[in-house]
Enzyme design. Structure first.
Site, PDB file in Angstrom:
ATOM      1  CD  GLU A 253      -5.978  -4.073  -3.962  1.00  0.00           C
ATOM      2  OE1 GLU A 253      -5.369  -2.890  -3.618  1.00  0.00           O
ATOM      3  OE2 GLU A 253      -5.509  -5.253  -3.911  1.00  0.00           O
TER       4      GLU A 253
ATOM      5  CB  SER B 264      -0.983   0.216   1.275  1.00  0.00           C
ATOM      6  OG  SER B 264      -1.846   0.840   1.072  1.00  0.00           O
TER       7      SER B 264
END
Length: 325
Positions: free
Chosen positions: A270, A175
């Site tokens: 996502e 991330s």
């Protein structure tokens, strides 16, 4: 303060123990897992960066980590590099001491500590056989850009001081940590220094402009991230008036020539999926060996969780590392 932390811990522990699949459950049953993830993220307001909400978010991540981190056959040793808290995670038995992984944890640049990093540190140690070094870079909004990249460079310098060569080190991140791993490689390039042996990126945040189509198409599929969350942590990290297309924020728009071989893993569900897809496309156009793996019905940094697809992904990461070493 301690009473509030205890209440939070009890709520989160009850959620995870109830909903995260146990050993006797089907590890591919993602329904309970999705509910667990959503419940964890509902404990505090993730669009808020007030001190109180950040405290809740950071405490939630730490407890979550204690409940899902693999512990068998793993040891951890803490240290401090300058003023940066850090930790070596290693296999307890024989392993490759010639190479190392430098791990950059996620958390939107506003959350994440050594305990949270230990989930994927441990899995990377198991998958690669290497010692894994993680570190608590300074977090926003208390320490906005460029504090995190300064700390990442300091950790790289520490590894070089300890006798590792650049070619002995894999840099990994998830991330925002994937963003940081890329920014570290770009900073080394800017300084005319040698690149790491490779990059391993889990759902990297590469485009702070949020211009990829998955921000729209996966809006209702993503159990973890929202555009409101992205906007909140982005502003905390860069300030409200930043040009998010600058390569120091969005490595997707950098000159990627000369970066090392790169593995990128992402889930279909996502909103950051386009960040991964476009990164690999840009890397390949820049002449960099880059491999993209898209895992069906998976969510942001699914590799953290005790499910079969996470195990498959980590095994693939281990094969990629062995291939390029």
């Amino acid at each position: 303060m301690s009473r509030r932390k205890n209440d939070l811990s009890q709520r989160l522990e009850a959620v995870i123990k109830t909903l995260v699949p146990q050993q006797e459950q089907n590890p591919d049953d993602l329904g309970p897992m999705m509910r667990a993830i959503k419940a964890v993220h509902s404990i505090s307001d993730h669009t808020s960066t007030t001190p109180e909400d950040l405290e809740r978010q950071r405490a939630a991540e730490e407890l979550f980590a204690r409940l899902v981190t693999p512990g068998i056959g793993i040891r951890s040793d803490s240290l401090t590099v300058g003023s940066i808290p850090a930790e070596w995670v290693s296999l307890e038995h024989g392993h490759d001491r010639r190479h190392a992984v430098l791990y950059c944890h996620g958390g939107g640049y506003t959350c994440g500590q050594l305990g949270y990093a230990r989930i994927l540190d441990s899995k990377l140690a198991l998958a690669t056989g290497f010692d894994v070094l993680s570190f608590e870079y300074r977090l926003a909004p208390e320490h906005p850009f460029p504090a995190a990249i300064e700390d990442a460079v300091a950790m790289w310098d520490y590894l070089m001081y300890m006798g590792y060569g650049a070619r002995d080190v894999i840099v990994a991140g998830d991330s925002a940590g994937g963003n940081l791993a890329l920014e570290l490689a770009l900073k080394l390039k800017e300084q005319g220094r040698a690149q790491p042996r490779g990059l391993v990126l889990f759902s990297p945040w590469t485009d702070m402009t949020a211009s990829g189509k998955s921000y729209r198409t996966c809006k209702t599929l993503d159990p973890m991230l929202t555009m409101e969350y992205i906007a909140a942590v982005r502003e905390a990290y860069t300030g409200p008036d930043a040009d998010w297309s600058r390569p120091c924020y969005s490595p997707l728009f950098a000159d990627l020539r000369g970066l090392p071989p790169t593995l990128v893993q992402v889930g279909t569900n996502e909103i950051l999926k386009s960040d991964s897809e476009r990164l690999v496309e840009h890397l390949q156009k820049a002449g960099v060996y880059a491999q993209l793996e898209v895992y069906p019905e998976c969510w942001h940094v699914f590799q953290q969780m005790p499910v079969h697809r996470a195990a498959m992904a980590m095994e693939s990461a281990g094969r990629f590392v062995q291939k390029i070493i």
